[in-house]
Write an enzyme that holds these catalytic residues in place. Structure first.
Site, PDB file in Angstrom:
ATOM      1  N   LYS A 339      40.432  52.772  39.803  1.00  2.58           N
ATOM      2  CA  LYS A 339      39.210  52.805  39.002  1.00  2.58           C
ATOM      3  C   LYS A 339      38.627  54.209  39.026  1.00  2.58           C
ATOM      4  O   LYS A 339      38.427  54.786  40.094  1.00  2.58           O
ATOM      5  CB  LYS A 339      38.212  51.788  39.543  1.00  2.58           C
ATOM      6  CG  LYS A 339      37.026  51.524  38.637  1.00  2.58           C
ATOM      7  CD  LYS A 339      36.203  50.344  39.145  1.00  2.58           C
ATOM      8  CE  LYS A 339      35.045  50.041  38.201  1.00  2.58           C
ATOM      9  NZ  LYS A 339      34.269  48.866  38.661  1.00  2.58           N
ATOM     10  N   GLU A 425      29.650  31.881  40.281  1.00  2.00           N
ATOM     11  CA  GLU A 425      28.267  31.410  40.260  1.00  2.00           C
ATOM     12  C   GLU A 425      28.161  29.918  40.569  1.00  2.00           C
ATOM     13  O   GLU A 425      27.213  29.487  41.247  1.00  2.00           O
ATOM     14  CB  GLU A 425      27.634  31.703  38.893  1.00  2.00           C
ATOM     15  CG  GLU A 425      27.393  33.177  38.618  1.00  2.00           C
ATOM     16  CD  GLU A 425      28.626  33.909  38.102  1.00  2.00           C
ATOM     17  OE1 GLU A 425      28.545  35.137  37.894  1.00  2.00           O
ATOM     18  OE2 GLU A 425      29.672  33.251  37.903  1.00  2.00           O
ATOM     19  N   ARG A 453      26.417  29.990  33.723  1.00  2.00           N
ATOM     20  CA  ARG A 453      27.714  29.425  34.081  1.00  2.00           C
ATOM     21  C   ARG A 453      27.612  28.418  35.223  1.00  2.00           C
ATOM     22  O   ARG A 453      28.589  27.753  35.553  1.00  2.00           O
ATOM     23  CB  ARG A 453      28.675  30.559  34.455  1.00  2.00           C
ATOM     24  CG  ARG A 453      28.909  31.499  33.294  1.00  2.00           C
ATOM     25  CD  ARG A 453      30.030  32.469  33.543  1.00  2.00           C
ATOM     26  NE  ARG A 453      29.687  33.491  34.514  1.00  2.00           N
ATOM     27  CZ  ARG A 453      30.438  34.574  34.733  1.00  2.00           C
ATOM     28  NH1 ARG A 453      31.566  34.728  34.077  1.00  2.00           N
ATOM     29  NH2 ARG A 453      30.076  35.480  35.613  1.00  2.00           N
TER      30      ARG A 453
END
Length: 733
Positions: A339, A425, A453
């Site tokens: 990254k 979640e 969610r």
């Protein structure tokens, strides 16, 4: 300072662990990617980008050689850097997939073939190669291109995204449709990171795809960055918040990068079963015992990897082989990427420069305005630390967003009481419910948009059992440049209809501290505290605009628990501190107006009140802060209705929220029956707000003080007389 421009990358065949310094000043070459990297500031890219200039759409690169593709990758990396340095955006995710993006567009034929980017915050190089390079000056701005994939923006954006863990399901659905409709080719590629694959939906999709044996390729982009930021102290230590991430890391350690020759040896697994049997025993030993086997193979996928995601020499022929296979077996291609690849400030930053504002390309230093007050997120975190210091039962939970929710701050103070569950979640909410059953007080801190969610868990696991889980919804309301996938517009509506929930929204940082304390002290049921993205107002503004009387002009250091379901009057007609006989405004009910605000719009309500009174000398405006949506302060609402002929409710939420609850109360209690009250709810309109600044979005929603003033003035100008239908008496003959 004079900038030294690096020459374009040149292809060198070097061992995978080898790096050497280039004669070009401040640069080096790293194996695999063959990418030229800067060793120290100042950093700068090539002065010209001839190959990138020749590519408008992927078809323009089909005749490139591998050497050309490496050069293109180098130019594309610096184009992303230069563009994002001017606008801000998601930087390091895009830098990490430059070579992967080039390889995918070189091998596959979009838009016939489908490439689905999970989350899609890494889509900038994809957009630049699909006709949108010239639009990056308006990235994430009003009227500009989105920072995520959007189907309406381009036929090359296979599927819209912004939330995680959806790509594998989408790819499977597209593959099934292509097969059933007998389409000529069936190449569907899901690109998903090691963070997004922690989401339960990704496992559900892999389970289904392996069972149904749908032709598709899942590219697992493994960069070791599960949370934002990864490495926050928590109960799991400072490692990525995912056992799967540790598992894939072990795969990377247990065997070297796979090159094309290694891949070809195991490719027989995609061949018919009678041919597979010849080499089955040897292949199981080589790929199963040595590497320890893979979860993905157990789920029915053909596992390939790991391979260097910056190494085009190996990546392209492997992708071509997978493309040309006649097998319908799903494939998981495990690629290792870095990254922030190619830009040292991003590679070395704790958050890898994941999301940035405008920055100096030569140094990586971001241009940030000096804040006049702390962020609301940091105020929440500090308040939670204070509560947790007094109460050892308090713990914090986040779903891979410690930095965005303040759990990184809490984690540094209480690492053993901080739980990062990854992008999960649903699990976070139900785990919190379990904690409550054994005596803990969990604060579940999740963005409003991501709490969507976990809605079933909020109802089924928390509300029905009336368990005192504390839900902290950060980023409630409009969020600015991330656009519709990230706005927290709906929580008041979707939480407001659930029994047993106590819902509150602070208007400023003092109220935020008070409400954190309120949640900590309230054990009779679940609580929801929603607050917006942004900073506090600061002591000076709180005194000038809100009328606070602060001791020594300083903000209180600790919060005070509020009475549940009780609001407050902020401003009476004529201004702060003016009451009774001294008030010459609003002598009749017809000239009195009440503005009842929940949350962030209180500031603009106060300003609007002054503007209305300035334009109408006889009019008096009362401003009230509801504080709570559930339970409503019914006494406060009755008082406002009795005293005023106009009632405005205002909130930073969608239709179905606070204003609708007030209207329902008024209607059920007959407070609208005599026709002497004009009620107008001001809410976010029933539309999607694209990327823009928060202020621009408030203007689009018509929730700023000029809009409040205009609405009230229009109502004041109308005749309050209610027409009465006269009975017509007909004489009988």
């Amino acid at each position: 300072m004079k900038l030294f421009h690096a020459a374009a990358a040149i292809a060198f065949a070097v061992p995978s662990a080898f790096a050497f310094t280039s004669p070009v000043l401040n640069t080096k070459y790293v194996a695999g990617s063959n990418t030229q990297l800067a060793m120290g500031p100042p950093y700068a890219g090539p002065t010209a980008k001839p190959l990138l200039d020749s590519v408008t759409y992927p078809r323009d690169m089909k005749d490139f050689s591998i050497k050309d593709l490496k050069q293109l990758s180098h130019e594309l990396r610096w184009e992303v850097l230069e563009a994002v340095s001017k606008t801000g955006g998601h930087l390091s995710s895009s830098l990490g997939v430059i070579e992967l993006t080039v390889a995918l567009h070189y091998v596959f034929d979009m838009p016939t073939d489908q490439i689905i980017w999970d989350v899609a915050h890494q889509c900038y190089p994809h957009k630049m190669l699909t006709g949108r390079r010239h639009l990056f000056g308006g990235l994430r701005q009003l009227g500009g291109i989105s920072g995520f994939c959007k189907r309406k923006e381009s036929e090359y954006d296979s599927f819209g995204a912004g939330h995680s863990s959806t790509s594998i399901s989408v790819a499977q659905g597209m593959s099934i449709a292509k097969s059933m409709l007998n389409k000529r080719t069936n190449n569907c590629i899901a690109v998903i990171g090691d963070g997004a694959i922690t989401g339960g939906m990704a496992y559900e999709a892999m389970n289904s795809a392996g069972y149904l044996q749908n032709r598709m390729i899942v590219v697992l982009n493994d960069n070791g960055q599960v949370s934002l930021p990864t490495g926050t102290p928590s109960a799991g230590g400072t490692v990525p918040a995912s056992r799967l991430s540790a598992y894939t890391s072990n795969l990377l350690v247990s065997k070297p990068f796979q090159d094309f020759r290694d891949f070809a040896k195991s490719f027989n697994k995609l061949l018919p079963e009678n041919i597979q049997d010849v080499n089955k025993r040897f292949d199981e030993y080589a790929r199963g015992i040595i590497s320890g086997g893979t979860l993905f193979e157990e789920l029915g996928f053909f596992y390939v990897g790991p391979i260097d995601g910056h190494d085009l020499d190996n990546m392209i022929p492997i992708l071509e082989k997978l493309r040309d296979s006649d097998s319908n077996k799903p494939v998981l291609l495990h690629v290792k990427t870095n990254k922030g690849q190619g830009y040292p400030p991003a590679e070395s930053a704790s958050d890898k420069m994941h999301g940035v504002g405008k920055f100096d390309l030569a140094t990586g230093v971001q241009y940030k305005k000096k804040a006049t007050a702390p962020s609301l997120t940091s105020i929440f975190a500090d308040s939670l630390i204070q509560a947790a210091t007094d109460d050892r039962a308090i713990v914090g939970i986040t779903a891979a967003m410690p930095g965005g929710t303040g759990m990184d701050i809490f984690g540094r103070r209480f690492p053993k009481r901080t739980f990062d569950v990854g992008i999960a979640e649903q699990h976070a909410v139900t785990m919190a419910a379990g904690m409550v059953c054994e005596g803990l007080k969990p604060f579940v801190s999740i963005y409003s948009t991501f709490m969507q969610r976990a809605y079933d868990q909020v109802i089924h696991d928390v509300a029905i059992q009336n368990l005192p889980v504390r839900f902290i919804l950060d980023r409630a309301g409009v969020v600015g440049n991330d656009g519709p996938t990230h706005h927290g517009c709906y929580d008041l509506a979707y939480m407001g209809c659930v029994p047993n929930l106590t819902i509150m929204a602070p208007s400023d940082e003092i109220e935020l501290r008070n409400m954190v304390k309120t949640c900590a002290d309230f054990d009779e049921g679940p609580t929801v505290l929603r607050y917006p993205r942004g900073n506090g107002y600061g002591a000076e503004k709180l005194q000038e605009v809100f009328g606070y009387k602060l001791e020594n002009g300083e903000l209180p250091s600790k919060g005070e628990a509020l009475e549940i379901g009780k609001g407050r009057i902020i401003r009476r007609p004529g201004g702060f501190g003016i009451n009774g006989e001294a008030n010459i405004r609003g002598k009749s009910r017809q000239s009195r107006v009440a503005i009842l605000s929940l949350g962030t719009r209180l500031h603009d309500s106060i300003i609007a009140a002054a503007e209305i009174e300035a334009a109408n000398p006889s009019v008096g405006v009362t401003v009230a802060d509801a504080r709570f949506m559930k339970p409503l302060d019914e006494d406060l609402i009755r008082d406002l209705v009795d005293d005023n002929s106009i009632l405005i409710t205002i909130e930073e939420g969608s239709i179905g929220g606070f204003g609708d609850h007030v209207l329902h109360f008024l209607a059920r209690n007959g407070l609208l029956d005599d026709g002497n009250l004009k009620v107008r709810p001001m809410v976010l309109p029933d539309e999607l707000f694209e990327a823009a600044t928060q202020q621009e979005q408030y203007d689009m929603a018509k929730l700023n003080h000029p809009h409040i003033t205009e609405l009230v003035n229009n109502l004041l100008s109308k005749n309050m007389k209610v027409p009465v239908l006269e009975e017509k008496v007909t004489e009988q003959a």
